[in-house]
Design a protein around this motif. Sequence first.
Motif, PDB file in Angstrom:
ATOM      1  N   PRO A 151      20.959  12.927  39.916  1.00 15.90           N
ATOM      2  CA  PRO A 151      21.594  12.434  41.145  1.00 15.90           C
ATOM      3  C   PRO A 151      21.024  11.072  41.544  1.00 15.90           C
ATOM      4  O   PRO A 151      19.867  10.759  41.253  1.00 15.90           O
ATOM      5  CB  PRO A 151      21.237  13.507  42.182  1.00 15.90           C
ATOM      6  CG  PRO A 151      20.919  14.726  41.388  1.00 15.90           C
ATOM      7  CD  PRO A 151      20.305  14.238  40.109  1.00 15.90           C
ATOM      8  N   GLY A 152      21.846  10.286  42.212  1.00 16.04           N
ATOM      9  CA  GLY A 152      21.385   8.979  42.670  1.00 16.04           C
ATOM     10  C   GLY A 152      22.510   7.973  42.712  1.00 16.04           C
ATOM     11  O   GLY A 152      23.687   8.309  42.565  1.00 16.04           O
ATOM     12  N   ASP A 153      22.138   6.717  42.917  1.00  7.52           N
ATOM     13  CA  ASP A 153      23.098   5.624  42.988  1.00  7.52           C
ATOM     14  C   ASP A 153      23.297   5.020  41.606  1.00  7.52           C
ATOM     15  O   ASP A 153      22.326   4.752  40.878  1.00  7.52           O
ATOM     16  CB  ASP A 153      22.611   4.540  43.944  1.00  7.52           C
ATOM     17  CG  ASP A 153      22.589   5.009  45.385  1.00  7.52           C
ATOM     18  OD1 ASP A 153      23.310   5.967  45.717  1.00  7.52           O
ATOM     19  OD2 ASP A 153      21.832   4.417  46.192  1.00  7.52           O
ATOM     20  N   TYR A 154      24.551   4.775  41.263  1.00 11.06           N
ATOM     21  CA  TYR A 154      24.888   4.163  39.982  1.00 11.06           C
ATOM     22  C   TYR A 154      25.827   2.984  40.209  1.00 11.06           C
ATOM     23  O   TYR A 154      26.654   3.002  41.127  1.00 11.06           O
ATOM     24  CB  TYR A 154      25.507   5.188  39.034  1.00 11.06           C
ATOM     25  CG  TYR A 154      24.472   6.201  38.594  1.00 11.06           C
ATOM     26  CD1 TYR A 154      23.690   5.974  37.471  1.00 11.06           C
ATOM     27  CD2 TYR A 154      24.230   7.339  39.359  1.00 11.06           C
ATOM     28  CE1 TYR A 154      22.706   6.869  37.101  1.00 11.06           C
ATOM     29  CE2 TYR A 154      23.239   8.240  39.001  1.00 11.06           C
ATOM     30  CZ  TYR A 154      22.475   7.999  37.872  1.00 11.06           C
ATOM     31  OH  TYR A 154      21.484   8.880  37.520  1.00 11.06           O
ATOM     32  N   VAL A 155      25.663   1.985  39.379  1.00 11.22           N
ATOM     33  CA  VAL A 155      26.429   0.742  39.511  1.00 11.22           C
ATOM     34  C   VAL A 155      27.528   0.727  38.458  1.00 11.22           C
ATOM     35  O   VAL A 155      27.273   0.983  37.278  1.00 11.22           O
ATOM     36  CB  VAL A 155      25.513  -0.481  39.328  1.00 11.22           C
ATOM     37  CG1 VAL A 155      26.326  -1.778  39.379  1.00 11.22           C
ATOM     38  CG2 VAL A 155      24.424  -0.486  40.410  1.00 11.22           C
ATOM     39  N   TYR A 156      28.758   0.473  38.896  1.00 11.84           N
ATOM     40  CA  TYR A 156      29.862   0.278  37.957  1.00 11.84           C
ATOM     41  C   TYR A 156      30.223  -1.198  37.947  1.00 11.84           C
ATOM     42  O   TYR A 156      30.261  -1.852  38.985  1.00 11.84           O
ATOM     43  CB  TYR A 156      31.069   1.150  38.318  1.00 11.84           C
ATOM     44  CG  TYR A 156      31.597   1.000  39.728  1.00 11.84           C
ATOM     45  CD1 TYR A 156      32.693   0.179  40.012  1.00 11.84           C
ATOM     46  CD2 TYR A 156      31.013   1.695  40.788  1.00 11.84           C
ATOM     47  CE1 TYR A 156      33.194   0.052  41.295  1.00 11.84           C
ATOM     48  CE2 TYR A 156      31.499   1.575  42.078  1.00 11.84           C
ATOM     49  CZ  TYR A 156      32.582   0.755  42.330  1.00 11.84           C
ATOM     50  OH  TYR A 156      33.065   0.629  43.615  1.00 11.84           O
ATOM     51  N   ARG A 157      30.445  -1.715  36.760  1.00 11.59           N
ATOM     52  CA  ARG A 157      30.723  -3.139  36.603  1.00 11.59           C
ATOM     53  C   ARG A 157      31.983  -3.339  35.759  1.00 11.59           C
ATOM     54  O   ARG A 157      32.221  -2.606  34.798  1.00 11.59           O
ATOM     55  CB  ARG A 157      29.555  -3.857  35.924  1.00 11.59           C
ATOM     56  CG  ARG A 157      28.257  -3.830  36.713  1.00 11.59           C
ATOM     57  CD  ARG A 157      27.222  -4.733  36.050  1.00 11.59           C
ATOM     58  NE  ARG A 157      25.920  -4.629  36.658  1.00 11.59           N
ATOM     59  CZ  ARG A 157      25.545  -5.307  37.749  1.00 11.59           C
ATOM     60  NH1 ARG A 157      26.405  -6.138  38.328  1.00 11.59           N
ATOM     61  NH2 ARG A 157      24.341  -5.161  38.242  1.00 11.59           N
TER      62      ARG A 157
END
Length: 246
Positions: free
Chosen positions: A171-177
Amino acid sequence: MSDRSIRMVVPLVVVTGVATVSTGTYFLHREPVEAVAFAPQGQQAAPQAPSPSEGPGASPGQSAQEPAAAGLGLVRVNYRLHRLPQLASNQIAVWIEDRDGTYIRTLFATSFTANGGYVRRPESLVEWRAAAQWESAPQEEVESASRPAQDSGDQTLYWDGTDRTGRPVPPGDYVYRIEGNTSWENRIMFTGTITLGDEPASSQAEQEFLPAAAERDGTMVENVGAEFSPGEPLDPAMLTTFTRGS
């Protein structure tokens, strides 16, 4: 003959026989009904249909006959694509990183660049290639992410919450690019963050033109955002294979 004349030569790539599975899957559709799904080799289509050999989706020591571990849920990365009518454009890559910038996996990359077109056009998708260390990517990953150029319209990519080896992320924050070449070295970049956990989440990405003058090339990608649905699997009934070349 000028250098640019040489770089206009683009090979035809046809993708056929792509396996469909229920985990470790990238899924793309065009409105309203056409759909595409693709996945790393060696994973199984359903719990009752094991793969005959170990593949890249299995953890070390895990047999491919065992069901792959489930991710936290389903992430939808949505955007609208406009194919541009100029040369050296319409290359696009979509990938995931963690909040510290560590590469997780590629969801989609146009086949020309993903299959080595960067040798002819080294300015193509430079940020994605650096993040993924694509020049040394294993063949299984190249085959799982490389796909023909998309048509104009609304697009959705699905991420099942696993990394490039098929392991579920925490779990956590993920960056999509999203990176796209609008013309030669000119690019557009979208960056957004989505939180994976016990609660639904959504976000919108911010855009940047590289360099700023690239804005004059026209709108290639817009309306980029993501949604997370905790515990949601990808519906196997929606999976198809992609057989059209670029």
